[in-house]
Design a protein around this motif. Sequence first.
Motif, mmCIF file in Angstrom:
data_model
loop_
_atom_site.group_PDB
_atom_site.id
_atom_site.type_symbol
_atom_site.label_atom_id
_atom_site.label_comp_id
_atom_site.label_asym_id
_atom_site.label_seq_id
_atom_site.Cartn_x
_atom_site.Cartn_y
_atom_site.Cartn_z
ATOM 1 N N LEU A 14 -7.766 60.032 -21.109
ATOM 2 C CA LEU A 14 -6.410 59.511 -20.951
ATOM 3 C C LEU A 14 -5.643 59.556 -22.266
ATOM 4 N N TYR A 15 -6.322 59.349 -23.378
ATOM 5 C CA TYR A 15 -5.678 59.514 -24.680
ATOM 6 C C TYR A 15 -5.193 60.955 -24.839
ATOM 7 N N ASP A 16 -6.014 61.903 -24.414
ATOM 8 C CA ASP A 16 -5.632 63.313 -24.528
ATOM 9 C C ASP A 16 -4.440 63.635 -23.638
ATOM 10 N N ILE A 17 -4.411 63.083 -22.430
ATOM 11 C CA ILE A 17 -3.275 63.288 -21.533
ATOM 12 C C ILE A 17 -2.009 62.701 -22.153
ATOM 13 N N CYS A 18 -2.145 61.567 -22.814
ATOM 14 C CA CYS A 18 -1.014 60.931 -23.473
ATOM 15 C C CYS A 18 -0.401 61.874 -24.508
ATOM 16 N N ASP A 52 -7.432 45.992 -13.991
ATOM 17 C CA ASP A 52 -7.263 45.845 -12.545
ATOM 18 C C ASP A 52 -6.076 46.621 -11.995
ATOM 19 N N HIS A 53 -5.181 47.042 -12.889
ATOM 20 C CA HIS A 53 -3.955 47.703 -12.438
ATOM 21 C C HIS A 53 -3.789 49.089 -13.062
ATOM 22 N N CYS A 54 -4.911 49.719 -13.382
ATOM 23 C CA CYS A 54 -4.888 51.047 -14.003
ATOM 24 C C CYS A 54 -5.543 52.071 -13.072
ATOM 25 N N TYR A 55 -4.822 53.136 -12.773
ATOM 26 C CA TYR A 55 -5.292 54.135 -11.820
ATOM 27 C C TYR A 55 -5.245 55.540 -12.421
ATOM 28 N N VAL A 56 -6.153 56.385 -11.961
ATOM 29 C CA VAL A 56 -6.139 57.801 -12.336
ATOM 30 C C VAL A 56 -6.201 58.652 -11.078
ATOM 31 N N VAL A 57 -5.626 59.846 -11.173
ATOM 32 C CA VAL A 57 -5.872 60.872 -10.167
ATOM 33 C C VAL A 57 -6.887 61.816 -10.803
ATOM 34 N N GLN A 58 -7.945 62.107 -10.089
ATOM 35 C CA GLN A 58 -9.027 62.901 -10.660
ATOM 36 C C GLN A 58 -9.237 64.186 -9.872
ATOM 37 N N SER A 59 -9.803 65.171 -10.572
ATOM 38 C CA SER A 59 -10.166 66.429 -9.944
ATOM 39 C C SER A 59 -11.388 66.231 -9.057
ATOM 40 N N ASP A 60 -11.733 67.261 -8.300
ATOM 41 C CA ASP A 60 -12.926 67.186 -7.456
ATOM 42 C C ASP A 60 -14.182 66.976 -8.287
ATOM 43 N N GLU A 61 -14.099 67.322 -9.580
ATOM 44 C CA GLU A 61 -15.243 67.129 -10.492
ATOM 45 C C GLU A 61 -15.214 65.755 -11.152
ATOM 46 N N GLY A 62 -14.212 64.942 -10.830
ATOM 47 C CA GLY A 62 -14.143 63.591 -11.382
ATOM 48 C C GLY A 62 -13.421 63.470 -12.700
ATOM 49 N N PRO A 64 -10.144 62.964 -14.901
ATOM 50 C CA PRO A 64 -8.768 62.489 -14.750
ATOM 51 C C PRO A 64 -7.750 63.554 -15.148
ATOM 52 N N LEU A 65 -6.729 63.703 -14.314
ATOM 53 C CA LEU A 65 -5.654 64.652 -14.571
ATOM 54 C C LEU A 65 -4.307 63.949 -14.707
ATOM 55 N N GLY A 66 -4.316 62.660 -14.570
ATOM 56 C CA GLY A 66 -3.122 61.855 -14.717
ATOM 57 C C GLY A 66 -3.458 60.393 -14.539
ATOM 58 N N TYR A 67 -2.550 59.529 -14.960
ATOM 59 C CA TYR A 67 -2.798 58.099 -14.846
ATOM 60 C C TYR A 67 -1.508 57.344 -14.617
ATOM 61 N N CYS A 68 -1.637 56.179 -14.006
ATOM 62 C CA CYS A 68 -0.578 55.184 -13.925
ATOM 63 C C CYS A 68 -1.217 53.854 -14.255
ATOM 64 N N ILE A 69 -0.840 53.277 -15.376
ATOM 65 C CA ILE A 69 -1.464 52.051 -15.868
ATOM 66 C C ILE A 69 -0.398 50.971 -16.003
ATOM 67 N N ILE A 134 3.176 56.012 -16.745
ATOM 68 C CA ILE A 134 2.562 57.068 -15.941
ATOM 69 C C ILE A 134 2.664 58.393 -16.681
ATOM 70 N N ASN A 135 1.599 59.182 -16.622
ATOM 71 C CA ASN A 135 1.574 60.522 -17.205
ATOM 72 C C ASN A 135 0.657 61.404 -16.379
ATOM 73 N N LEU A 136 1.069 62.628 -16.148
ATOM 74 C CA LEU A 136 0.235 63.621 -15.486
ATOM 75 C C LEU A 136 0.261 64.909 -16.294
ATOM 76 N N VAL A 137 -0.864 65.620 -16.307
ATOM 77 C CA VAL A 137 -0.886 66.921 -16.962
ATOM 78 C C VAL A 137 0.112 67.823 -16.238
ATOM 79 N N PRO A 138 0.680 68.807 -16.927
ATOM 80 C CA PRO A 138 1.758 69.607 -16.332
ATOM 81 C C PRO A 138 1.419 70.229 -14.979
ATOM 82 N N GLU A 139 0.193 70.716 -14.818
ATOM 83 C CA GLU A 139 -0.148 71.383 -13.564
ATOM 84 C C GLU A 139 -0.223 70.433 -12.375
ATOM 85 N N MET A 140 -0.214 69.128 -12.640
ATOM 86 C CA MET A 140 -0.249 68.137 -11.551
ATOM 87 C C MET A 140 1.138 67.621 -11.196
#
Length: 201
Positions: A14-18, A52-62, A64-69, A134-140
């Motif tokens: 998530l730091y890297d996505i930031c 308790d209020h932090c979420y990620v969208v993850q790839s099929d491999e688990g 994270p490709l984005g987050y909303c915290i 909220i942040n998502l990698v560009p391809e997402m």
Amino acid sequence: MNIRLASLEDERTLYDICVITGDSGKDATGIFDQPDLLGDIWVGPYLHLSADHCYVVQSDEGVPLGYCIATLDTTSFETVTDAVWWPAKQAFYRKPDISKQDSWSRDERIAHLIHNPLRSPSEFLEEFPSHAHINLVPEMQGKGWGKKLMQAMEDSLRSAGSQGVHLILSAKNQNALAFYKAVGYQIIFERPGEIGVGKKL
């Protein structure tokens, strides 16, 4: 792909996505000498103190490709971070010389926010007590996952009793502003370089 609660094991990713989205929504890779500055402000406190209020969208491999915290109560969160998060970061990052502000590097401008943490305008906190990032990698982006992440975050805050949530974005990031408006947010304040958007829950 699916959405799940974030965990501390996600912190590095998530730091890297930031950073990938850290230049007003554009890639900030290579811009900062200390790129973890960004995550230490806009990711770490939430993962550690508001999990308790932090979420990620993850790839099929688990991966994270984005987050909303988010945090439920902004006022309480700011009090807690002042006590247990910022002191260690302030000891780690050198405080920039305010008399040389006009010549600060990008790192120094961000480090200033470590030593002078951002605050949400108090006059909006009764109506919009929670806040999020909220942040998502560009391809997402543009594929509906941002909306789904926001819904997960909003449902979480609503279930915990929040009546409203706000986000603060760079005034330069018009793409983000358009996205927030599309998912039901309205501008609630503007200040130099920043726009605040809010939504009733």
